[in-house]
Design a protein around this motif. Structure first.
Motif, PDB file in Angstrom:
ATOM      1  N   GLY A  78      33.701  38.927  51.922  1.00  0.00           N
ATOM      2  CA  GLY A  78      33.067  39.861  51.355  1.00  0.00           C
ATOM      3  C   GLY A  78      34.467  40.307  50.604  1.00  0.00           C
ATOM      4  N   PHE A  79      34.092  41.430  50.165  1.00  0.00           N
ATOM      5  CA  PHE A  79      34.757  42.009  48.948  1.00  0.00           C
ATOM      6  C   PHE A  79      34.633  43.573  49.327  1.00  0.00           C
ATOM      7  N   ASN A  80      35.830  44.383  48.671  1.00  0.00           N
ATOM      8  CA  ASN A  80      35.587  45.447  48.213  1.00  0.00           C
ATOM      9  C   ASN A  80      35.159  45.862  47.248  1.00  0.00           C
ATOM     10  N   TYR A  81      34.655  46.586  47.129  1.00  0.00           N
ATOM     11  CA  TYR A  81      33.754  46.843  46.190  1.00  0.00           C
ATOM     12  C   TYR A  81      32.465  48.431  46.425  1.00  0.00           C
ATOM     13  N   ARG A  82      33.965  49.146  46.742  1.00  0.00           N
ATOM     14  CA  ARG A  82      33.098  50.643  47.766  1.00  0.00           C
ATOM     15  C   ARG A  82      33.474  51.312  46.749  1.00  0.00           C
ATOM     16  N   MET A  83      31.964  52.125  46.642  1.00  0.00           N
ATOM     17  CA  MET A  83      32.376  53.541  46.085  1.00  0.00           C
ATOM     18  C   MET A  83      33.184  55.112  47.212  1.00  0.00           C
ATOM     19  N   ARG A 119      30.137  44.536  49.766  1.00  0.00           N
ATOM     20  CA  ARG A 119      30.741  45.605  49.308  1.00  0.00           C
ATOM     21  C   ARG A 119      32.076  45.901  50.174  1.00  0.00           C
ATOM     22  N   GLU A 120      31.619  45.732  51.705  1.00  0.00           N
ATOM     23  CA  GLU A 120      32.929  46.214  52.628  1.00  0.00           C
ATOM     24  C   GLU A 120      32.921  45.199  53.168  1.00  0.00           C
ATOM     25  N   HIS A 121      34.271  43.896  52.853  1.00  0.00           N
ATOM     26  CA  HIS A 121      34.401  43.256  53.119  1.00  0.00           C
ATOM     27  C   HIS A 121      33.043  42.122  54.305  1.00  0.00           C
ATOM     28  N   SER A 122      31.795  42.502  53.756  1.00  0.00           N
ATOM     29  CA  SER A 122      30.770  41.910  55.087  1.00  0.00           C
ATOM     30  C   SER A 122      31.224  42.349  56.095  1.00  0.00           C
ATOM     31  N   ALA A 174      20.658  44.842  51.457  1.00  0.00           N
ATOM     32  CA  ALA A 174      21.372  44.268  52.794  1.00  0.00           C
ATOM     33  C   ALA A 174      22.629  43.795  52.960  1.00  0.00           C
ATOM     34  N   ARG A 175      22.369  42.460  52.120  1.00  0.00           N
ATOM     35  CA  ARG A 175      23.383  42.035  52.266  1.00  0.00           C
ATOM     36  C   ARG A 175      25.061  42.571  51.015  1.00  0.00           C
ATOM     37  N   ALA A 176      24.126  42.937  50.171  1.00  0.00           N
ATOM     38  CA  ALA A 176      24.748  43.165  48.769  1.00  0.00           C
ATOM     39  C   ALA A 176      25.541  44.790  49.426  1.00  0.00           C
ATOM     40  N   ARG A 177      25.234  45.445  51.037  1.00  0.00           N
ATOM     41  CA  ARG A 177      25.932  46.369  51.257  1.00  0.00           C
ATOM     42  C   ARG A 177      27.024  46.077  51.828  1.00  0.00           C
ATOM     43  N   ARG A 178      26.549  44.910  52.470  1.00  0.00           N
ATOM     44  CA  ARG A 178      27.249  44.304  53.258  1.00  0.00           C
ATOM     45  C   ARG A 178      28.888  43.646  52.807  1.00  0.00           C
TER      46      ARG A 178
END
Length: 383
Positions: free
Chosen positions: A233-238, A207-210, A201-205
Motif C-alpha cells: 500500500g501507500f501513505n496517501y492520507r489526508m 491509502r493507509e499502507h493497506s 473500500a480498496r482505495a481506503r486500504r
C-alpha cells in the motif's frame, strides 16, 4: 499600484476556527473530520463514495490501481494538462499515450481518444481542463463497449456541471484536487470518488499502507485488534487539519461559483469582440467554474501571447502561459508521440488571466486595460 496575482484562495475566520477545534480535540491526523469531509463531498458531488487522499496525483494513482491498470498497459491521457495526469500511469508501470484535444474546450474528445486506442489500452484519463467540463458521455460511449474504464481527472472541476449534474457524477471513478489554485483548497489534498463500493473500500486500504484496520477503528478500541497487510500500500492520507478546512471551503462553493462566473462574464463581455482574442466559454453540455480564465491570442491581436504577458507584467499583473504540453517536457520527449497540433497551438497561444473570489472589479478593469494596451502599443510601434 498593487500587484494583481493570477489567483488567491478565499480563506477566512471560519477556517481558522475549524483548525482551532481540531487542534483542541487532540486528533490532527486522519480521523473523524476526514470521514465527515468525505461524506459531505460525496453528497455535494452526487458520488456514491469518496476517499480523501494527500493530493490529486495520489488519487489518480489509486484510481489506476483499483481499476486494474498494470505494468506494460497503455493509458490514454491528454498532453494538454498538468504533468501529473501523465505521471500517474507511469507510477503503475503503464505507458501514457498522448491524445490531442478540442481547440475550443481544451479537452479530449471521442474522436481524439479513438485515434489513440490500441489493443494495449487499459484506461483513459479525461480532464475537465481549467474547469471546462469534458463531454464524458461521448467518450464513455466509445470506451464502455471495449471495457476500457474512463477515469475523470476533475482536479479543476469542483463546481462545474455536466448535463445538469456536478462533473464527475457520471464517472465510474474520478480524482479531485484541493491545491490552493483550485476553487476549494485544503492547502494540499485530494479526493477519489466512485460509484463502486469495492473500489472505494480498496482505495481506503491502499491509502493507509493497506492496513486491514483503519486508524478510526484502532483509536476506538482500548485493545486495538492486530492489523494485516494484504498487499503493498501507500501513505496517501489526508489529515483532520486539512479536512476541517475542506468542510468549510465546501460550504463556500456556491458563493465562489457565483462570483467567479460573474467575473468571467465581465471578462467575456470586454474581450470577446476584440480581434485576435478568443475567450474560453461554456460548452453546450455544461457550465464551467472558471478555475482558469484563459484566452487564445491570435495574429489579429497585434502582439503574441508572450508579448501580452510582458505587457501585463509591466503593469504589475501576474498572468500565466496556457496549460502545458506534457509531451514537450524532457520527461516525455524521449517517447515516440503522435502529432498533437491542437495541443501545441493552445500551449503556445493561450494566456491565463487573473481570476479569484476577491478580485475587485476595478482591478479586473486594470487587467483588461493592460491587455488591450499590449496590442495597441505593439501596433503603434510597428507603424
Amino acid at each position: 499600484m498593487t500587484r494583481i496575482n493570477v489567483m488567491k484562495p478565499w480563506l477566512g475566520a471560519a477556517e481558522v476556527q475549524a483548525l482551532t477545534e481540531v487542534i483542541e480535540s487532540g486528533w490532527v491526523a486522519q480521523g473523524p473530520r476526514v470521514a465527515r469531509f468525505e461524506a459531505v463531498f460525496a453528497e455535494a458531488m452526487q458520488a456514491g463514495h469518496a476517499v480523501a487522499t494527500s493530493n490529486c496525483t495520489t488519487a489518480l494513482h489509486l484510481a489506476l490501481v483499483v481499476v486494474g491498470v498494470e505494468r506494460g498497459d497503455e493509458v490514454i491521457v491528454p498532453s494538454f494538462s498538468f504533468i501529473a495526469t501523465a505521471n500517474a500511469p507511469t507510477y503503475v508501470g503503464a505507458r501514457p499515450v498522448f491524445a490531442d484535444v478540442d481547440r475550443t474546450t481544451g479537452n479530449l474528445t471521442a474522436a481524439t481518444v479513438a485515434a489513440a486506442i490500441t489493443s494495449r489500452t487499459r484506461a483513459v484519463i479525461v480532464v475537465d481542463q481549467g474547469g471546462v467540463p469534458v463531454d464524458l458521455d461521448s467518450i464513455r460511449s466509445l470506451c464502455d463497449p471495449l471495457h476500457i474504464p474512463v477515469i475523470e481527472d476533475a482536479a479543476c472541476g469542483a463546481g462545474s456541471t455536466y448535463r445538469g449534474r456536478p462533473v464527475g457524477a457520471g464517472a465510474d471513478i474520478a480524482a479531485w484536487s484541493f491545491h490552493p489554485r483550485k476553487l476549494l483548497t485544503t492547502g494540499e489534498g485530494g479526493m477519489l470518488t466512485t460509484s463502486r463500493a469495492d473500489w472505494a473500500a480498496r482505495a481506503r486500504r491502499l491509502r493507509e499502507h493497506s492496513m486491514s484496520v483503519s486508524a478510526n477503528d484502532r483509536q476506538a478500541s482500548v485493545l486495538a485488534p492486530p492489523e494485516v497487510y494484504g498487499e503493498i500500500g501507500f501513505n496517501y492520507r489526508m489529515t483532520d487539519l486539512q479536512a476541517a478546512i475542506g468542510i468549510v471551503q465546501l460550504g463556500r462553493l456556491a458563493s465562489i461559483i457565483e462570483r467567479r462566473r460573474a467575473l468571467a462574464l465581465r471578462y467575456t463581455r470586454a474581450l470577446s469582440e476584440v480581434p485576435g482574442l478568443r475567450p474560453v466559454t461554456d460548452p453546450e453540455w455544461g457550465t464551467s467554474n472558471f478555475q482558469s480564465y484563459w484566452v487564445e491570442v491570435g495574429p489579429e491581436f497585434g502582439t503574441d501571447r508572450d508579448g501580452a504577458m510582458k505587457a501585463l507584467a509591466r503593469a504589475d499583473i501576474s498572468a500565466r502561459r496556457g496549460i502545458m504540453a506534457a509531451h514537450r517536457q524532457p520527461a516525455y520527449r524521449k517517447d515516440a508521440n503522435p502529432p498533437l497540433p491542437v495541443t501545441d497551438h493552445l500551449t503556445d497561444h493561450t494566456l491565463i488571466l487573473p481570476l479569484y473570489h476577491d478580485l475587485a472589479e476595478s482591478d479586473q478593469d486594470r487587467v483588461i486595460a493592460a491587455l488591450l494596451s499590449a496590442a495597441e502599443l505593439q501596433t503603434e510601434g510597428a507603424a
